[in-house]
Design an enzyme around this catalytic site. Sequence first.
Site: not given
Length: 414
Positions: A151, A212
């Site tokens: 990430d 997200d």
Amino acid sequence: MRRLTRLAVCAGLLAACSTPSPPSQQQQLPPLGWNSWNSGIPLTEQMVHETIDAMVSSGMRDAGYRYVNLDAGWAAPTRADDGSLRADPDRFPHGIAALARYAHDRGMLLGIYHSPFNQGCGQDPRIGGAGHEQADAKTFAGWGVDYLKYDWCRAEADHDEQVRYFTVMRDALRDSGRHIVYSINPNSSGDPVAGLEYDWSHIADVTRDAVDLVPAWGDTALWQEGVAGVVQAFAEAGSLAARSNSAHVNDPDMLVVGIGWKQFANGHPTMVLGAPRADLTDTEQRAHFSLWAMLAAPLLAGNDIRDMTDQTRDILTNREVIAVDQDPLMVQGQPLSSDGRVLIKRLAGGAVAVALFNQSAEVQTVRTSLDAIGLDGHARATVRDLWQHTDTTSTGTIERQVPGHGVVMLRVSP
């Protein structure tokens, strides 16, 4: 992970950098499994053991779910004296290698989370992977890790810099002596659409291409806060069909099937989510699962497998829908130009998956034809309803009543 802020898209083209070779020689089907992030459950060794056991006893493993992925929170805040990563000794007293053996002994695979920088994504910046890629990759391989979620987690979003860091870790994994699926998220940066704007398919096995996902159907207020409901995440993923192939998987984020709004919000207190919202209905959750299968997306559950309802289990283990996601052609479904409610996905063997998608709240009649879905020249076809598990015959037209916020998912075989 939560992106940091919505800034202007950075300039730069992947073509301007050297074009690396494909990340793996293996056929890369969408990974099926579970990830700890959406669950909101404290990440501990005992919880992971219980989740692995529940995936076996519930039938999820036998339906194809093999990866159990630890997201942020597994690691100790500092490296060992020799510079190596280590598990949090309180949460994982026996270490990650023992946990990997526990998974492997039960026919499962273990995934882990890491970042070059860890700036704002749930782990201490002191253990960032930048400059430690070779050592960290060998550590993961030595532990028996099968999957790495890498990430970005940094406000700066210079594209060339992202390419460099993601490529260095990719090469380190290749040199580790173990095949580890490589999943990257370039969106957790000041460029929230890095996964959309640039083609990462030559660097990673799996690439996050959306912001997200939260357990909501479609909500403008949430979208303005930088997170997506099911409708928005699906729409964002639609432009990336060409990047879905036998060596690369597009990832519109982890599943939110079986996750209530309160559970999600309590588990993510730093996310700006606003007022409470209604949970996704069973119809919306089936639609969500169907759409991700049509996208050939990873199916990574995030609910508490230890305590899921029969309805949630039945959605997640629908093998006919899973088979569409796992089709070896790795074609990403696309809407018809003549009717965006009709999504088609070519399948191996000549069949076509068809999803009739109703975004509105009211029941709609949706119809299409064998010619429209690419079966022109065929006078008859068998139409299998993948949720009702029933067969009918079409002599040209396919028509169904689709509930509000629902999907009727079909496999049409000439």
